[in-house]
Design a protein around this motif. Structure first.
Motif, PDB file in Angstrom:
ATOM      1  N   ILE A  36       0.843  -1.194   0.000  1.00  0.00           N
ATOM      2  CA  ILE A  36       0.000   0.000   0.000  1.00  0.00           C
ATOM      3  C   ILE A  36       0.874   1.238   0.000  1.00  0.00           C
ATOM      4  O   ILE A  36       1.760   1.382   0.851  1.00  0.00           O
ATOM      5  CB  ILE A  36      -0.945  -0.002   1.217  1.00  0.00           C
ATOM      6  N   VAL A  77     -11.320   3.161  -2.275  1.00  0.00           N
ATOM      7  CA  VAL A  77     -10.762   1.811  -2.115  1.00  0.00           C
ATOM      8  C   VAL A  77     -11.812   0.759  -2.442  1.00  0.00           C
ATOM      9  O   VAL A  77     -11.546  -0.194  -3.188  1.00  0.00           O
ATOM     10  CB  VAL A  77     -10.204   1.611  -0.689  1.00  0.00           C
ATOM     11  N   GLU A 116      -0.547  -4.089  -5.762  1.00  0.00           N
ATOM     12  CA  GLU A 116      -0.034  -2.785  -5.358  1.00  0.00           C
ATOM     13  C   GLU A 116      -1.192  -1.805  -5.339  1.00  0.00           C
ATOM     14  O   GLU A 116      -1.989  -1.750  -6.277  1.00  0.00           O
ATOM     15  CB  GLU A 116       1.037  -2.293  -6.329  1.00  0.00           C
ATOM     16  N   VAL A 117      -1.266  -1.035  -4.258  1.00  0.00           N
ATOM     17  CA  VAL A 117      -2.337  -0.060  -4.085  1.00  0.00           C
ATOM     18  C   VAL A 117      -1.700   1.319  -3.973  1.00  0.00           C
ATOM     19  O   VAL A 117      -0.763   1.513  -3.204  1.00  0.00           O
ATOM     20  CB  VAL A 117      -3.158  -0.361  -2.805  1.00  0.00           C
ATOM     21  N   CYS A 170      -7.935   5.848  -5.932  1.00  0.00           N
ATOM     22  CA  CYS A 170      -7.295   4.592  -5.580  1.00  0.00           C
ATOM     23  C   CYS A 170      -7.005   3.823  -6.864  1.00  0.00           C
ATOM     24  O   CYS A 170      -7.910   3.543  -7.644  1.00  0.00           O
ATOM     25  CB  CYS A 170      -8.192   3.757  -4.663  1.00  0.00           C
ATOM     26  N   VAL A 229      -7.557  -1.356   4.500  1.00  0.00           N
ATOM     27  CA  VAL A 229      -7.430  -1.569   3.052  1.00  0.00           C
ATOM     28  C   VAL A 229      -7.003  -3.011   2.779  1.00  0.00           C
ATOM     29  O   VAL A 229      -7.592  -3.701   1.936  1.00  0.00           O
ATOM     30  CB  VAL A 229      -6.424  -0.572   2.431  1.00  0.00           C
ATOM     31  N   GLU A 230      -6.008  -3.472   3.497  1.00  0.00           N
ATOM     32  CA  GLU A 230      -5.515  -4.835   3.306  1.00  0.00           C
ATOM     33  C   GLU A 230      -6.605  -5.865   3.619  1.00  0.00           C
ATOM     34  O   GLU A 230      -6.784  -6.832   2.884  1.00  0.00           O
ATOM     35  CB  GLU A 230      -4.292  -5.063   4.197  1.00  0.00           C
ATOM     36  N   SER A 250      -4.313   1.485   6.598  1.00  0.00           N
ATOM     37  CA  SER A 250      -3.629   0.484   5.777  1.00  0.00           C
ATOM     38  C   SER A 250      -4.140  -0.913   6.096  1.00  0.00           C
ATOM     39  O   SER A 250      -4.345  -1.733   5.193  1.00  0.00           O
ATOM     40  CB  SER A 250      -2.118   0.550   5.991  1.00  0.00           C
ATOM     41  N   THR A 274       0.830   5.597  -0.372  1.00  0.00           N
ATOM     42  CA  THR A 274       0.005   6.801  -0.335  1.00  0.00           C
ATOM     43  C   THR A 274       0.852   7.987  -0.759  1.00  0.00           C
ATOM     44  O   THR A 274       2.073   7.979  -0.586  1.00  0.00           O
ATOM     45  CB  THR A 274      -0.558   7.068   1.079  1.00  0.00           C
ATOM     46  N   MET A 277      -5.319   0.284  -8.218  1.00  0.00           N
ATOM     47  CA  MET A 277      -4.881  -1.050  -7.809  1.00  0.00           C
ATOM     48  C   MET A 277      -4.349  -1.790  -9.013  1.00  0.00           C
ATOM     49  O   MET A 277      -4.970  -1.804 -10.068  1.00  0.00           O
ATOM     50  CB  MET A 277      -6.032  -1.850  -7.202  1.00  0.00           C
TER      51      MET A 277
END
Length: 104
Positions: free
Chosen positions: A5, A83, A40-41, A58, A21-22, A18, A7, A60
């Motif tokens: 992740i 996300v 990969e974000v 976002c 998101v994961e 994080s 930013t 991805m």
């Protein structure tokens, strides 16, 4: 399946965010985990502190075994919606890709 992740400098990359998101990615894409090597974000706030509609983005990118990477992007009014939108788009793209392979 590794998840990375990133930013931009306008987004505070808190551990809690994080982790959320994961967790969302794992919940939605877990059934494809044997095909995905890495995700990969990239999360960004395009207008910084100026605000604005749909300025949270976002992107991805999924790297799948033996295939070219695939990527999606989603913009929304807040980071969480960005996300969620991106992970849903990625799920649909992976389903389509793997579904086409199963049909051949």
């Amino acid at each position: 399946m590794q998840i990375q992740i990133n930013t931009d400098r306008n987004v505070e990359g808190h551990e809690k965010f994080s982790h959320q998101v994961e967790t969302k990615i794992k919940d939605v894409l877990n059934r494809f985990s044997k095909h995905i090597t890495r995700i990969e974000v990239h999360i960004s706030d395009e207008n910084s502190d100026k605000g604005g509609m749909n300025d949270k983005r976002c992107l991805m990118e999924a790297r799948m075994e033996g295939r070219q990477p695939i990527a999606v992007t989603h913009q929304a009014t807040n980071l969480s919606l960005a996300v969620h939108g991106a992970v849903d788009k990625l799920k649909n793209l992976i389903e389509g890709t793997l579904g086409r392979l199963d049909n051949h």
